[in-house]
Structures are given as C-alpha cells and as structure tokens.
Design an enzyme around this catalytic site. Structure first.
Site, short mmCIF file in Angstrom:
data_model
loop_
_atom_site.label_atom_id
_atom_site.label_comp_id
_atom_site.label_asym_id
_atom_site.label_seq_id
_atom_site.Cartn_x
_atom_site.Cartn_y
_atom_site.Cartn_z
N PHE A 156 0.86 -1.19 0.00
CA PHE A 156 0.00 0.00 0.00
C PHE A 156 0.89 1.23 0.00
CE2 PHE A 156 -2.31 3.60 1.53
CZ PHE A 156 -3.49 3.52 0.79
N ASP A 241 9.26 3.03 2.22
CA ASP A 241 8.03 3.78 2.51
C ASP A 241 7.75 3.62 4.00
OD1 ASP A 241 5.51 4.78 2.93
OD2 ASP A 241 4.64 3.92 1.11
N LYS A 270 2.20 11.02 7.17
CA LYS A 270 1.35 10.78 8.34
C LYS A 270 1.83 11.53 9.59
CE LYS A 270 -1.25 7.04 6.58
NZ LYS A 270 -0.95 5.86 5.80
C1 LIG Z 1 -1.07 5.97 4.28
C2 LIG Z 1 0.05 5.47 3.45
C3 LIG Z 1 0.39 6.06 2.22
C4 LIG Z 1 -0.44 7.15 1.60
O1 LIG Z 1 -0.52 8.29 2.38
P1 LIG Z 1 -1.70 9.37 2.10
O2 LIG Z 1 -1.34 10.52 2.99
O3 LIG Z 1 -2.99 8.72 2.47
O4 LIG Z 1 -1.63 9.70 0.65
C5 LIG Z 1 1.49 5.57 1.55
N1 LIG Z 1 2.23 4.56 2.05
C6 LIG Z 1 1.94 3.97 3.22
C7 LIG Z 1 2.82 2.87 3.71
C8 LIG Z 1 0.84 4.39 3.96
O5 LIG Z 1 0.53 3.78 5.10
#
Ligand SMILES: *Cc1c(COP(=O)(O)O)cnc(C)c1O
Length: 411
Positions: A156, A241, A270
């Site tokens: 994700f 990520d 985040k």
């Molecule tokens: C939440 C998330 C994203 C995307 O972040 P948004 O601010 O919702 O665009 C990307 N990578 C990971 C691992 C995430 O948990």
C-alpha cells in the site's frame, strides 16, 4: 415522519439521534469511498475522542499513525498557533524562515542530507518514484523510457493512478486503467524473486519495512538486509516507505532500524504532520535528491510555513528518543498481552512496537463494531485483521483497559 419533523424543527426529540442525522448527511453528500463505523466524532484530546452524543472512546487507530503523538498534542498545537500568527504560506516561489531549518532538522533526524517536502503520503511516494527514474536515467545511465521499479505484493503506497498501477489489491486497482507501465511486483519477503526481477533497467525497489494496510505484516528476518544488499549490488535505490511504520510507531525512529538497514530514500508522511495537517517528505542523499533542477518538480503547499513549523516540532519531539522508547516498552507489553488472549477466535498476532495486527477467524468488522459499543475505536484491515495502533502517548492503564475490552469483544 412526524417525530422526525418535530426533531428537525426543535432540535430536540429522540426519534433520530444526532449521530444518525449526521451520518445521513455524510452518506448522502459524500462519495462512498469509505465505510466508517457509525460514530461521529466531535472532539478529541490525546488518546480519547468524544462523539456528538458525548460518548467517549479510546482511539486505537490513530488515523493510521498520523496521530502518533495523540490528538492535539499541546506542543504541536502551540507550534501551529505561533506560526498561524506569523506566516502560513508563501509557495516555494519565495523562501521562508522555517523552510531551511525544517529540512535541515528532518535530514539530520534521518541521518540524510536533503529533503523534498510534499503534502500527502501518496505525493511523497510519487516524488520518490520520479526521483528514482530521474536518478536512473541521469546517474545510473538507464536508456530513455526503460527504467523499472520493483514493488511487492499486498503493498500500500497510496491512491494515485501511478501508485495503484502496481497495487495487487483488486479494490484499489479495478476500473482505473490504463495503468502506468514500468513496475514489476514480486512477493513480499521473497529475496530470490526480487533478485530474479532486478536487471540493468532497475532503478529502485519500493518497500514497506512493515506492511501496514496489508494487515501489519512483518517481513521474515533478513528481508530488509537482503533488499539493501541487492540494491547495493545492482545499483538500484532502496526506497523505504516509512509513511506508516516510521516516526516511532515500531519502537524505533524508522522500522528499517530493526535490521540495522539504512535505505537510500526514506518516504515519510502521516505523523510528520503531528496529526494537525498533511506533511510528507522524501529524505535522501545529495547524490539522489540533487537530480532535481528548478521547474522539474513541485507543489504549491509542499514545505509551507505552517507545515514546516509543525514538522520541526515533530522532529524535535522525536530527537529525544522518548516516544520511540515508549513505543518499544508499551509495545512489548501490548504484544505480550495480545499473545495471551484466551480467545479461540485469534489466529495470529503480528507487529512491532505499539502496532499490532490481530488476525481473527470471524469478520474483523464485527469485532470492531463490538469494541465501539464498549468505547474503543479500532478499524479492521482486510476482512480478518483488527489493527491496533494507539497514539504513542497512550497510558499503560488505558492500553490494558483496551486489551481487556478486546478480550471481551472476542468473548
Ligand atoms: C497511508 C500510506 C500512504 C499514503 O498516504 P496518504 O497521505 O494517504 O496519501 C502511503 N504509504 C503507506 C505505507 C501508507 O501507510
């Protein structure tokens, strides 16, 4: 109908609760791209939220780790208020006095040299993908249009068209084609498959050190080390990520640290916004982020003064290590307690630090609905996993109370 009208005219009456009326507005006037639990939150402080009926709930989701420091942390709110009274936005057409300090302090926290600030997580991922391609063509020497980037199954990384092009989740991907080419997807945790997928065209490997949305999946020991080694050997950028796993969630500043691995690129978001506003960033070396020249990438709001002021405070809070230590200590306690859950309904407990995926044999949403009735807000991920990710500021008493409620919900 009569009761409803009375209700609408007087604002009193019990025929329909405020929750029901507000839920109906949301359902009628917003696209149905989410399926929230039927609670309508009005206020929050630290680990607790209050709904429009005055009921209190302990927040075990923390907005997917965006609330690592809890709701409205006084230090973060104070930093935002100070900045609100001074300067909020200039656009990057002009420099401002919190931009450079934020970039320097974030780079130093990450042990890196340069920062490229954006807003949402998906934008930071997109920025990292563009970075890897540009670096691949201009530094590695990949022939034009040939660059490939490798991602993993069940990943994700956000919701943009390019990012969902390499998703393996049918819900995330279906009906959004044509998809962006240039990606290869291999099984998460499988180093042989990764080695086989890499070739001279490979400019980067995009990896979640712990897969959050997939259900808090911790990779096999040695996986991150192996990804690091393959990237070094083949001359590809290891892009971690850490949008959900980073900034204290797993008991370390970065989840990569659990294997002593330093990636080429950190992707952050985040919690970087302190739960107050969206702040994301790509953090890397001068060799890598140095590929950008004026006009080649940008964002109107990226690196805005308010975001930088809050981001600086987040970095300052993480610099002492106290939140990471707290996450590690309370996380060990949480995992010990979850593993001891008596329920026959628990299939597996995964995670690191204050982050757990409890895989259950019944639909996880039913468990979350029961928890909500008991005053605990948790959210399922996929069908069978209850995700537990409280603010890192949660008290041990509240954490224990939440686990007791979970035990009760699992009956
Ligand atoms: C939440 C998330 C994203 C995307 O972040 P948004 O601010 O919702 O665009 C990307 N990578 C990971 C691992 C995430 O948990």
């Amino acid at each position: 109908m009569t009761a409803n009208m009375t209700d609408a005219h007087t604002g009193r009456g019990t025929a329909r609760s405020r929750t029901e009326r507000l839920r109906e507005l949301s359902e009628t006037y917003s696209a149905r791209n989410y399926h929230p639990l039927p609670v309508v939150i009005a206020e929050a402080e630290d680990s607790w939220v209050t709904d429009v009926e005055g009921r209190r709930y302990l927040d075990l989701l923390s907005a997917y780790s965006a609330l690592n420091f809890g709701h409205r942390h006084p230090r973060l709110v104070a930093a935002a208020k100070r900045q609100l009274d001074r300067l909020t936005l200039t656009s990057r057409a002009f420099d401002h006095d919190t931009f450079g300090p934020f970039c320097k302090e974030l780079a130093e926290l990450a042990g890196m040299e340069m920062v490229l600030p954006m807003n949402s997580g998906a934008e930071a991922v997109e920025t990292a993908l563009k970075t890897a391609r540009k670096w691949g063509y201009e530094v590695k020497g990949v022939p034009p249009e040939q660059a490939t980037i490798i991602a993993f199954t069940e990943n994700f990384h956000g919701r943009t068209t390019t990012v969902i092009s390499f998703s393996t989740d049918p819900d995330a991907r279906a009906s959004y084609g044509p998809y962006t080419p240039g990606f290869r997807v291999v099984p998460y945790g499988d180093l042989d498959a990764l080695a086989a997928a890499m070739d001279e065209s490979t400019v980067g490997v995009l990896v979640e050190p712990v897969q959050g949305e997939a259900g808090v999946i911790v990779p096999p020991d040695g996986f991150l080390t192996g990804v690091r080694r393959l990237c070094t050997e083949r001359g590809a950028l290891m892009m971690a990520d850490e949008i959900q796993s980073g900034l204290g969630r797993t008991g370390r500043t970065f989840a990569c640290e659990h294997e002593g691995v330093v990636p080429d690129v950190y992707i952050l978001g985040k919690a970087l916004g302190g739960g107050l506003l969206p702040v994301s960033a790509v953090v890397s070396s001068r060799d890598v982020l140095g590929v950008f020249r004026p006009g080649q990438h940008g964002s109107t709001f990226g690196g805005n003064a308010l975001a930088c002021a809050v981001g600086r405070e987040v970095v300052a809070m993480l610099r002492t290590g106290e939140y990471q230590e707290r996450s590690a200590r309370l996380g060990a306690h949480l995992h010990e307690r979850l593993r001891a859950l008596p329920s026959a309904l628990v299939r597996e407990v995964r995670g690191r630090g204050l982050w757990a995926g409890v895989e259950v044999t019944v639909p996880a949403r039913e468990v979350c609905a029961r928890l909500m009735e008991m005053g605990v807000l948790a959210k399922e991920t996929h069908v069978h996993t209850v995700r537990i990710a409280p603010p890192l500021t949660i008290s041990e008493t509240d954490l224990d109370w939440a686990v007791d409620r979970l035990a009760e919900a699992l009956g």
